[in-house]
Motif scaffolding. Structure first.
Motif, PDB file in Angstrom:
ATOM      1  N   UNK A  69       0.868  -1.171   0.000  1.00 45.25           N
ATOM      2  CA  UNK A  69       0.000   0.000   0.000  1.00 45.25           C
ATOM      3  C   UNK A  69       0.907   1.224   0.000  1.00 45.25           C
ATOM      4  N   UNK A  70       0.845   2.032  -1.073  1.00 40.17           N
ATOM      5  CA  UNK A  70       1.789   3.134  -1.274  1.00 40.17           C
ATOM      6  C   UNK A  70       1.062   4.471  -1.287  1.00 40.17           C
ATOM      7  N   UNK A  71       1.796   5.508  -0.836  1.00 46.48           N
ATOM      8  CA  UNK A  71       1.268   6.873  -0.818  1.00 46.48           C
ATOM      9  C   UNK A  71       2.191   7.760  -1.652  1.00 46.48           C
ATOM     10  N   UNK A  72       1.580   8.618  -2.501  1.00 47.59           N
ATOM     11  CA  UNK A  72       2.332   9.505  -3.378  1.00 47.59           C
ATOM     12  C   UNK A  72       1.801  10.931  -3.232  1.00 47.59           C
ATOM     13  N   UNK A  73       2.717  11.891  -3.378  1.00 45.69           N
ATOM     14  CA  UNK A  73       2.325  13.289  -3.475  1.00 45.69           C
ATOM     15  C   UNK A  73       2.190  13.626  -4.954  1.00 45.69           C
ATOM     16  N   UNK A  74       1.029  14.151  -5.337  1.00 47.01           N
ATOM     17  CA  UNK A  74       0.785  14.461  -6.753  1.00 47.01           C
ATOM     18  C   UNK A  74       1.334  15.836  -7.093  1.00 47.01           C
ATOM     19  N   UNK A  75       2.637  15.954  -7.056  1.00 45.76           N
ATOM     20  CA  UNK A  75       3.330  17.166  -7.488  1.00 45.76           C
ATOM     21  C   UNK A  75       3.920  16.888  -8.871  1.00 45.76           C
ATOM     22  N   UNK A  76       4.754  17.781  -9.381  1.00 42.05           N
ATOM     23  CA  UNK A  76       5.359  17.603 -10.692  1.00 42.05           C
ATOM     24  C   UNK A  76       6.878  17.564 -10.542  1.00 42.05           C
TER      25      UNK A  76
END
Length: 532
Positions: free
Chosen positions: A482-489
């Motif tokens: 189960x992974x978490x990501x920040x939706x930045x660029x």
């Protein structure tokens, strides 16, 4: 005694070792000196005659004697263990040591040794003084448990250990061995546990390597297919552009040919008119029969051919750029396919389950947004509803028990929130109901502008430079991640939990102030925008 004397006779006077390759020197040399003028040399040992003076040879007799002595009498350096103190002629292994005499004895001397009690025998040793009391010079027979020291009888009766808890050496040794066995058992248990952990870690490493190899193979195949599809798309677009260019070129070439013919006709009429204009005889000019075919540009009207050419020219347009737009649509499909190839499925459609929503949460009509509120909602308090005021939570109606999935959220910049996943068996009241604070849930949390990931009350702090308000949660149920990501660029990975999932998983939100909105999949939204 005889062997010792024989050894002395066979010792080299220089290295003090038994002869190994003896030669005859001085006496033989003198005899040979006396035979120099005789023309023949005779060995006084074997009587053999030589025409030339022979070189000195090995003393075979002495060599054989020394070799047989070495076979029957090994050197002291070759005897292992401790030697008898009383065997001075040769080194004989000792079988026992007397603590009183401070001597080691072989079998022969042990038979004649005193059998009185004060002559305590032990295993052969070279440090017999260590087995005696340094103060009273008596044999150590007791053990003082208070001072953890071995003592003699005098220390026990009149010495500094008088009145202490005393045990015999055998008893104390037995007690210590028992303790050592207990320690050994504990160490063996810890060793077994460590070995099991090593096997577990090795298994995880093996699975990680297998997964990495599988993922690398899958990604390689995916990009190979992408390159193939892009190459096909490029060829198709270039072919279409080339086809349009050829068609337009043929149309324009035909038009140019017609215009060239028209140009030549106009040039002919222009020359004829110039000739008429240059004539001096007015009668000839007026009698010219072709003047009706001449056109006066100032009177307008044009001819029908020119109008036809203009209409034909207007009918030939530039390249049809619609094919380029179709290309972008195809690229969108490829990108969508890439997302599906990476995540296994498109963005998961998450809807919130109002039946689980805490009464201090507002759920939007589209079941996509949860907002914290201080006004209690009038929902019935059922067994499946989260109850605690301080942890207003809600679960999704959809559950996941296989495959790869991801979903995105947009979170308000104020308030405390948690977002993650949980088993349906999570408690609905009390400390065990808070997502992340039990072994049935995993979450990312923001509180006081600090970001953390939590599972089973174990907290891992995330970097402080998180600035986006959009996050992605990715689930690989089979692999157990189960992974978490920040939706930045570009998109930034924050943390991955690894577990063996045993039950279906639901998305879970906790909002104490502010709101959390579940977004549609980015791939689907982008495709819709391009097509529109």
């Amino acid at each position: 005694m005889a062997s010792a004397i024989l050894r002395d006779e066979l010792l080299c006077s220089i290295c003090l070792s038994v002869f190994k390759d003896p030669v005859m020197l001085r006496c033989i040399g003198r005899v040979l000196d006396t035979q120099d003028g005789a023309g023949v040399y005779s060995c006084p040992e074997c009587r053999e005659e030589y025409q030339e003076r022979p070189a000195l040879m090995r003393n075979l007799y002495l060599h054989n004697v020394a070799e047989r002595f070495l076979v029957t009498q090994p050197e002291q350096a070759e005897i292992t263990g401790i030697c008898c103190t009383y065997c001075v002629d040769s080194a004989v292994p000792a079988v026992r040591s007397c603590l009183l005499c401070e001597a080691s004895l072989c079998d022969k001397h042990l038979r004649v040794h005193s059998k009185s009690p004060e002559h305590v025998l032990s295993e052969p040793s070279t440090s017999l003084e260590k087995r005696k009391c340094s103060v009273h010079k008596k044999v150590l027979e007791y053990y003082c448990t208070e001072d953890a020291a071995c003592i003699c009888v005098s220390c026990y009766l009149i010495g500094e250990h008088n009145g202490h808890d005393i045990k015999s050496l055998d008893e104390a040794s037995k007690d210590k061995k028992e303790k050592l066995r207990n320690v050994l058992q504990k160490l063996m248990t810890k060793k077994e546990e460590t070995e099991e952990r090593v096997q577990s870690v090795e298994e995880r490493r093996r699975k990680a390597q297998e997964k990495a190899a599988g993922e690398a193979e899958r990604v390689t195949a995916l990009f190979t297919d992408i390159r193939r599809r892009l190459d096909d798309l490029e060829k198709r677009v270039l072919s279409e552009i080339s086809r349009q260019e050829k068609e337009e070129s043929l149309s324009l070439s035909a038009l140019i040919q017609q215009l060239e013919i028209k140009k030549d006709e106009l040039s002919r009429k222009m020359r004829h008119i110039e000739e008429l204009c240059n004539m001096a005889d007015p009668l000839t000019v007026l009698q010219e029969p072709d003047t009706g075919d001449l056109c006066d540009p100032e009177e307008g009207g044009g001819d029908e051919d020119t109008g036809g050419h203009d209409r034909q020219l207007h009918g030939v347009d530039d390249l049809d750029v619609a094919v380029i737009s179709d290309t972008f649509c195809t690229l969108c499909d490829i990108i969508s396919g890439i997302r599906i190839g990476i995540y296994g499925e498109d963005a998961a459609d998450i809807l919130l389950d109002v039946n689980t929503a805490n009464n201090y949460l507002l759920i939007s009509d589209d079941l996509k947004t949860a907002t914290g509120t201080r006004e209690k909602q009038n929902r019935p308090e059922t067994a499946e509803r989260f109850q605690d005021y301080y942890c207003p939570q809600v679960m999704s109606s959809r559950r996941f028990s296989s495959g790869r999935h991801y979903w995105d959220v947009k979170i308000s910049r104020s308030g405390r929130w948690r977002v993650g996943m949980c088993y349906p068996s999570i408690d609905r009241r009390g400390d065990q109901s808070v997502i992340g604070y039990n072994n049935k849930s995993w979450c990312m949390e923001r509180y006081d502008n600090q970001y953390k990931v939590i599972h089973d009350r174990k907290v891992i702090r995330l970097p402080d430079n998180i600035s986006s308000d959009r996050f992605r949660i990715c689930l690989d149920y089979k692999v157990g991640q189960l992974s978490f990501y920040e939706l930045c660029d570009p998109i930034r990975h924050l943390h991955t939990f690894t577990a063996t999932f045993t039950d279906p998983l639901h998305a879970a939100l906790c909002v104490a102030g502010g709101s959390i909105k579940i977004l549609r999949g980015a791939a689907s939204a982008r495709k819709k925008t391009i097509l529109t």
